[in-house]
Design an enzyme around this catalytic site. Structure first.
Site, mmCIF file in Angstrom:
data_model
loop_
_atom_site.group_PDB
_atom_site.id
_atom_site.type_symbol
_atom_site.label_atom_id
_atom_site.label_comp_id
_atom_site.label_asym_id
_atom_site.label_seq_id
_atom_site.Cartn_x
_atom_site.Cartn_y
_atom_site.Cartn_z
ATOM 1 C CB SER A 15 24.568 -32.020 27.149
ATOM 2 O OG SER A 15 23.637 -32.788 26.426
ATOM 3 C CE LYS A 59 20.765 -30.343 25.438
ATOM 4 N NZ LYS A 59 21.445 -31.279 24.523
#
Length: 219
Positions: free
Chosen positions: A136, A173
């Site tokens: 990701s 993230k």
């Protein structure tokens, strides 16, 4: 003498522990080095060359093809190369605790292994590191298996990449926090993943471990 015994002999001569040598070679723990030294298991040629480079011996010596461990004295030394070229510098190393894995995708449990360390440039301003897992964060050049170095802090600036705990699981993230809306957005660096949005009471289950300040990839 087996290749394992030659590696052990060269390691002790350099003054490295098994944990330190594992960190320099990119192994996750000292057990890999111990197995190599005890069992003398087969090692790929590219790994033998890396062992030889770090232990300051020749690959031929480790393989048992020659008896003298010293490298060719006519070859340029590290010190001579550094003094000759302005864009080269010696790296001073220190240990960073490796605390497990952090997901680049769905959150995973970040196990703490206090016996694992990574040797890296002491100029890296970090407190610990984690192994990235998943895809990701690939647009931030963080790939599966990379070592991500984290500076401990409970709050980061918007847009920073951070290690975040969600219900006891860890993920990596970009963080965007909007206090006026009591909203937190965790953004991946891969368009196939949608942002995760948390509001109000949901924020009670989220904790920022720290800011990602550096990462290290295998070639």
């Amino acid at each position: 003498m087996t290749i394992g015994k030659r590696i052990k002999e060269a390691r002790l001569k350099k003054g490295y522990s098994q944990t330190e040598l594992a960190g320099l070679l990119g192994y996750k723990s000292r057990s890999s080095i111990n197995k190599i030294e005890v069992d003398g298991r087969d090692i790929p040629q590219k790994h033998i060359e890396k062992f030889a480079q770090i232990l300051d011996v020749t690959p031929a010596y480790l393989m048992g093809w020659e008896d003298l461990p010293q490298k060719d004295d006519t070859a340029p030394t590290l010190e001579s190369l550094i003094s000759q070229y302005d864009n080269l510098k010696a790296i001073k190393l220190k240990k960073f605790p490796l605390l497990g894995e952090i997901a680049c995708g769905e959150p995973i449990f970040a196990s703490e292994d206090k016996e694992s360390f990574v040797m890296a440039d002491m100029d890296i301003n970090a407190d610990f590191c984690l192994t990235a897992k998943g895809d990701s964060m690939i647009n931030a050049r963080i790939q599966d298996g990379d070592i991500v170095f984290i500076k401990s802090m409970s709050m980061v600036d918007n847009g920073d990449i951070a290690a975040v705990i969600i219900d006891d699981d860890a993920t990596l993230k970009r963080v965007y926090y909007y206090p006026e809306k009591n909203k937190l957005v965790l953004q991946a660096e891969n368009p196939k993943y949608e942002p995760w949005v948390y509001i109000n009471e949901e924020l009670n289950e989220i904790r920022i471990l720290g800011k990602a300040v550096y990462f290290m990839s295998n070639l």
